[in-house]
Design a protein around this motif. Sequence first.
Motif, PDB file in Angstrom:
ATOM      1  N   PHE A   1      34.619  37.538  47.424  1.00 37.59           N
ATOM      2  CA  PHE A   1      34.884  37.386  45.989  1.00 37.59           C
ATOM      3  C   PHE A   1      35.665  38.582  45.452  1.00 37.59           C
ATOM      4  O   PHE A   1      36.622  38.421  44.690  1.00 37.59           O
ATOM      5  CB  PHE A   1      33.591  37.212  45.192  1.00 37.59           C
ATOM      6  CG  PHE A   1      33.003  35.838  45.266  1.00 37.59           C
ATOM      7  CD1 PHE A   1      33.760  34.716  44.974  1.00 37.59           C
ATOM      8  CD2 PHE A   1      31.675  35.664  45.618  1.00 37.59           C
ATOM      9  CE1 PHE A   1      33.214  33.436  45.032  1.00 37.59           C
ATOM     10  CE2 PHE A   1      31.120  34.398  45.683  1.00 37.59           C
ATOM     11  CZ  PHE A   1      31.880  33.282  45.392  1.00 37.59           C
ATOM     12  N   GLU A   2      35.258  39.786  45.855  1.00 36.91           N
ATOM     13  CA  GLU A   2      35.956  40.975  45.368  1.00 36.91           C
ATOM     14  C   GLU A   2      37.399  41.018  45.854  1.00 36.91           C
ATOM     15  O   GLU A   2      38.303  41.382  45.109  1.00 36.91           O
ATOM     16  CB  GLU A   2      35.197  42.240  45.762  1.00 36.91           C
ATOM     17  CG  GLU A   2      33.933  42.418  44.940  1.00 36.91           C
ATOM     18  CD  GLU A   2      33.136  43.655  45.292  1.00 36.91           C
ATOM     19  OE1 GLU A   2      33.351  44.248  46.381  1.00 36.91           O
ATOM     20  OE2 GLU A   2      32.276  44.040  44.473  1.00 36.91           O
ATOM     21  N   GLU A   3      37.611  40.634  47.109  1.00 40.40           N
ATOM     22  CA  GLU A   3      38.978  40.612  47.636  1.00 40.40           C
ATOM     23  C   GLU A   3      39.823  39.574  46.899  1.00 40.40           C
ATOM     24  O   GLU A   3      40.976  39.837  46.529  1.00 40.40           O
ATOM     25  CB  GLU A   3      38.964  40.313  49.134  1.00 40.40           C
ATOM     26  CG  GLU A   3      40.315  40.495  49.791  1.00 40.40           C
ATOM     27  CD  GLU A   3      40.255  40.317  51.307  1.00 40.40           C
ATOM     28  OE1 GLU A   3      41.331  40.097  51.890  1.00 40.40           O
ATOM     29  OE2 GLU A   3      39.157  40.397  51.904  1.00 40.40           O
TER      30      GLU A   3
ATOM     31  N   TYR B   1      28.576  40.824  33.894  1.00 41.34           N
ATOM     32  CA  TYR B   1      28.349  40.014  32.694  1.00 41.34           C
ATOM     33  C   TYR B   1      28.862  40.716  31.437  1.00 41.34           C
ATOM     34  O   TYR B   1      29.359  40.061  30.521  1.00 41.34           O
ATOM     35  CB  TYR B   1      26.882  39.624  32.560  1.00 41.34           C
ATOM     36  CG  TYR B   1      26.460  38.638  33.615  1.00 41.34           C
ATOM     37  CD1 TYR B   1      27.157  37.440  33.788  1.00 41.34           C
ATOM     38  CD2 TYR B   1      25.398  38.891  34.468  1.00 41.34           C
ATOM     39  CE1 TYR B   1      26.808  36.534  34.773  1.00 41.34           C
ATOM     40  CE2 TYR B   1      25.032  37.989  35.450  1.00 41.34           C
ATOM     41  CZ  TYR B   1      25.749  36.816  35.600  1.00 41.34           C
ATOM     42  OH  TYR B   1      25.401  35.918  36.579  1.00 41.34           O
ATOM     43  N   ASP B   2      28.768  42.041  31.417  1.00 42.84           N
ATOM     44  CA  ASP B   2      29.339  42.785  30.279  1.00 42.84           C
ATOM     45  C   ASP B   2      30.845  42.538  30.175  1.00 42.84           C
ATOM     46  O   ASP B   2      31.370  42.312  29.079  1.00 42.84           O
ATOM     47  CB  ASP B   2      29.068  44.284  30.407  1.00 42.84           C
ATOM     48  CG  ASP B   2      27.639  44.660  30.045  1.00 42.84           C
ATOM     49  OD1 ASP B   2      26.991  43.892  29.295  1.00 42.84           O
ATOM     50  OD2 ASP B   2      27.170  45.729  30.498  1.00 42.84           O
ATOM     51  N   ARG B   3      31.529  42.578  31.313  1.00 39.32           N
ATOM     52  CA  ARG B   3      32.987  42.314  31.304  1.00 39.32           C
ATOM     53  C   ARG B   3      33.288  40.889  30.855  1.00 39.32           C
ATOM     54  O   ARG B   3      34.220  40.654  30.084  1.00 39.32           O
ATOM     55  CB  ARG B   3      33.587  42.571  32.686  1.00 39.32           C
ATOM     56  CG  ARG B   3      33.700  44.036  33.053  1.00 39.32           C
ATOM     57  CD  ARG B   3      34.615  44.264  34.248  1.00 39.32           C
ATOM     58  NE  ARG B   3      34.356  43.423  35.393  1.00 39.32           N
ATOM     59  CZ  ARG B   3      33.613  43.767  36.450  1.00 39.32           C
ATOM     60  NH1 ARG B   3      33.048  44.953  36.494  1.00 39.32           N
ATOM     61  NH2 ARG B   3      33.450  42.938  37.464  1.00 39.32           N
ATOM     62  N   LEU B   4      32.495  39.949  31.336  1.00 38.06           N
ATOM     63  CA  LEU B   4      32.705  38.555  30.945  1.00 38.06           C
ATOM     64  C   LEU B   4      32.455  38.367  29.451  1.00 38.06           C
ATOM     65  O   LEU B   4      33.180  37.630  28.777  1.00 38.06           O
ATOM     66  CB  LEU B   4      31.807  37.628  31.763  1.00 38.06           C
ATOM     67  CG  LEU B   4      32.192  37.473  33.235  1.00 38.06           C
ATOM     68  CD1 LEU B   4      31.066  36.806  34.022  1.00 38.06           C
ATOM     69  CD2 LEU B   4      33.486  36.687  33.376  1.00 38.06           C
TER      70      LEU B   4
ATOM     71  N   LYS C   1      36.933  33.764  36.203  1.00 39.07           N
ATOM     72  CA  LYS C   1      35.640  33.718  35.510  1.00 39.07           C
ATOM     73  C   LYS C   1      34.574  33.127  36.428  1.00 39.07           C
ATOM     74  O   LYS C   1      33.466  33.649  36.523  1.00 39.07           O
ATOM     75  CB  LYS C   1      35.747  32.897  34.229  1.00 39.07           C
ATOM     76  CG  LYS C   1      36.504  33.581  33.140  1.00 39.07           C
ATOM     77  CD  LYS C   1      36.604  32.682  31.919  1.00 39.07           C
ATOM     78  CE  LYS C   1      37.558  33.265  30.898  1.00 39.07           C
ATOM     79  NZ  LYS C   1      37.728  32.352  29.750  1.00 39.07           N
ATOM     80  N   ASP C   2      34.927  32.034  37.087  1.00 38.13           N
ATOM     81  CA  ASP C   2      34.011  31.371  38.000  1.00 38.13           C
ATOM     82  C   ASP C   2      33.595  32.313  39.131  1.00 38.13           C
ATOM     83  O   ASP C   2      32.408  32.449  39.442  1.00 38.13           O
ATOM     84  CB  ASP C   2      34.685  30.117  38.565  1.00 38.13           C
ATOM     85  CG  ASP C   2      33.836  29.420  39.601  1.00 38.13           C
ATOM     86  OD1 ASP C   2      32.786  28.867  39.224  1.00 38.13           O
ATOM     87  OD2 ASP C   2      34.228  29.427  40.788  1.00 38.13           O
ATOM     88  N   MET C   3      34.570  32.990  39.719  1.00 40.57           N
ATOM     89  CA  MET C   3      34.257  33.903  40.827  1.00 40.57           C
ATOM     90  C   MET C   3      33.429  35.080  40.352  1.00 40.57           C
ATOM     91  O   MET C   3      32.543  35.541  41.075  1.00 40.57           O
ATOM     92  CB  MET C   3      35.542  34.377  41.505  1.00 40.57           C
ATOM     93  CG  MET C   3      36.184  33.312  42.364  1.00 40.57           C
ATOM     94  SD  MET C   3      37.493  33.933  43.452  1.00 40.57           S
ATOM     95  CE  MET C   3      38.733  34.454  42.279  1.00 40.57           C
ATOM     96  N   ASN C   4      33.694  35.572  39.156  1.00 40.81           N
ATOM     97  CA  ASN C   4      32.888  36.665  38.620  1.00 40.81           C
ATOM     98  C   ASN C   4      31.435  36.242  38.437  1.00 40.81           C
ATOM     99  O   ASN C   4      30.524  37.028  38.696  1.00 40.81           O
ATOM    100  CB  ASN C   4      33.476  37.181  37.308  1.00 40.81           C
ATOM    101  CG  ASN C   4      34.498  38.266  37.536  1.00 40.81           C
ATOM    102  OD1 ASN C   4      34.204  39.270  38.172  1.00 40.81           O
ATOM    103  ND2 ASN C   4      35.699  38.059  37.035  1.00 40.81           N
TER     104      ASN C   4
END
Length: 178
Positions: free
Chosen positions: A33-35, A72-75, A49-52
């Motif tokens: 996911f990070e990559e 979640y803070d970033r989202l 958004k989905d991957m986060n």
Amino acid sequence: YYQWNMYEQKTQMREDALLYFGEEDYTKSIQYFEEALGKRALFSDEMNKDMNCYLAESYYRLGEYNKAVEIYDRLLEEDDTNVMYYHLKGECQSAAGKDEEAVEVFKEGYEKTGKPDLLKEICDIYIGQENYEKALEYALKGAGDNEEPPKELLYQTIKKKKKSQNYEAALQAAKEYC
């Protein structure tokens, strides 16, 4: 062509990450996911958004609650009206043993969205702490803010009144529920 190729690579990495997620190999899913999130591609905002969300859930399942909360803070910075983000962030805080922080998350979510199911989460936290007065306060607030209160909040009100041994009030609440 370059952008399309990047989008395809990102999509493939997401699919690989989801396979690891499904197999409960959260360390590998985090890696993928990070990559994938590191790749820049046009038209991938919804996928990001989905991957986060999956990334945060992977951290959550590994017990790395603070990392999940950061995501979640970033989202929430991008979309502070998404009820799901408040639910998930609050769950992370609660799982980390930070009930007061979780209550604040749910309160903020309720203020931003007006969704009474966030108040139910607060009720559940206070019931777990055996603070029935506070739990009842939020159950009544959730029930009072709506023309027709959600059945779940009415049910929580009955439970709280019964646990505090206020049987007459519990009976009245049960009649309203029915």
